[in-house]
Enzyme design. Sequence first.
Site, PDB file in Angstrom:
ATOM      1  N   ASP A 205       0.700  -8.686  11.205  1.00  0.00           N
ATOM      2  CA  ASP A 205       2.112  -8.421  10.981  1.00  0.00           C
ATOM      3  C   ASP A 205       2.831  -9.356  10.168  1.00  0.00           C
ATOM      4  O   ASP A 205       2.734 -10.528  10.384  1.00  0.00           O
ATOM      5  CB  ASP A 205       2.675  -8.340  12.228  1.00  0.00           C
ATOM      6  CG  ASP A 205       4.269  -7.839  12.217  1.00  0.00           C
ATOM      7  OD1 ASP A 205       4.365  -6.512  11.616  1.00  0.00           O
ATOM      8  OD2 ASP A 205       5.044  -8.477  12.429  1.00  0.00           O
ATOM      9  N   GLU A 267       0.030  -7.199   6.368  1.00  0.00           N
ATOM     10  CA  GLU A 267       1.183  -6.520   5.941  1.00  0.00           C
ATOM     11  C   GLU A 267       1.645  -7.423   4.971  1.00  0.00           C
ATOM     12  O   GLU A 267       1.869  -8.534   5.317  1.00  0.00           O
ATOM     13  CB  GLU A 267       2.084  -6.165   6.977  1.00  0.00           C
ATOM     14  CG  GLU A 267       3.593  -5.851   6.306  1.00  0.00           C
ATOM     15  CD  GLU A 267       4.427  -5.704   7.709  1.00  0.00           C
ATOM     16  OE1 GLU A 267       5.509  -4.817   7.392  1.00  0.00           O
ATOM     17  OE2 GLU A 267       4.308  -6.212   8.566  1.00  0.00           O
TER      18      GLU A 267
END
Length: 532
Positions: A205, A267
């Site tokens: 993330d 990401e």
Amino acid sequence: MSGFSDEAAWWQSAVIYEIALISFQDSNGDGKGDLTGLMSRIDYLKWLGVDAVWLTPIYKSPFRDLGYDISDYCSIDPTFGSLDEFDHVLKALHAADIRLILDLVPNHTANDHAWFIESSSSRNSAKADWYIWADPAENGGPPNNWRSRFGGTGWEWCEARRQYYYHSFLVEQPDLNWRNPQVRAAIADVMRFWLDRGVDGFRVDASAVLIKDQLLRDNPPNPQAKDKPPPQRQTPVFTDDRPETMDCIEFIREVIDSYPGRVLCGEVQGKIDRIGHFYGNDRPRLHLPLNFALLDSQWDALSLQATIDAYLNAIPEHAWPVWVVGGHDKQRIASKIGKAQMRVLAMLLMTLPGTPFFFMGDEIGRKRVPIPSDRVHDPFEKLVPGFGLCRDPERAPMRWDGSAGGGFTNGDPWLPLEPGGTPNVAEQQRSERSVLALFRALIMLRHEHACLSQGGYEPLRSHNDVLAYRRTKGGAQILVALNVATEPRKWHWLGRGRLLMSTHLDRRSETLPEASILLRGNEGVIIALEAR
């Protein structure tokens, strides 16, 4: 791991399915999905044909931001179950030849994490330098102008230390200090905890924001800020995608590379021309930097061919492409392109070179679910209202059938489901030509033809609303032609071929006597060329 190959690059031929566990399947009537619920749906995942699932965070969390505010990286939140239940689910997935990817959130913790409690207690604590702390500016205010993505300043005052801490996201999500080797070592230990249990990789993330400018320089104004939400009115050159971030990703990759056959997704941020950096060169970084270009593209043949070309030209020669068409943070593409073109999207996703990712519900053509104002959970909508940033419409629970609880729960779902009961899985499983049937058929075809999962890619000139390209491997050649218009279009090619599949699922294994075909409106076709 039953049936798994020892091939380290299994993810190159995999189809990966993202699951927000809280919205997948509830087993105990509390209105929230859980591990036992996931266990009950493994047969569905096997039937669908996906090779791996990626779970949004399932760790202990106050759940202010879908679990991306973590209180303990090495425990399961009681809402979802226990570590024993996790182990059982992982074993069952592996028995079904499905791998499991977990979310790794290395940029920040929750403010009730033991690390932050200790760090915030004193400037002399053992973990005093585990987070990003700074003295006030001369006027006593925040150290600089950095903003939170959820609005307002990115700095929060801590009375115990008489300092500010930085938070890229919610005030309750303090950023870790990745310049501190102890922090890196602690995250490495977290990774090993789950890798030792048998997980098959991580999706990292916010991987582009792990390092911030050491001088705390102010971000400049965004010259294109007109009509943008307040958090986007700066150009985040000193907080996002810093050069030092790549060293952090390389460190994470070193940890995962010590476990054979695992994958590292991430990401990433910025324009297509930056995505290549996240693969690495001399030192490898991410196996799969997630690429959302199709979601952002205009939906016409010329724009799509340009988007695909720009992305493939932007990644290194050794890189493996990846295509993502949905996610817990992204608006449902079916709401953008419509039900008919979802079929075309499915064929595009499953026939482009690279690894396809899609989000639970995409396979039934799910659109954004209306969320009443009194049911909103997403902090974006609460803190930055009026800009259409709410992600709850994508995160609404999975609809398995047309009942009030959607087959998801016997209780009150944590977010409302679609009114009217459709689309749902049960209804589409009964139909031989549903969007779900198409997704399943395309995944099967992709597995059957190495040309589609591993072959080379050759673009053909797109015109007259038809996006077209060729896939090749050895002597095999497959053509893909996608009509993005609602009206019929005639398409020509060189050679003789056999129609493998139409997005309408009513034409299969047809011999095409001429090198042309009339594509119906919203129709895509896959054609196997005859060897010359």
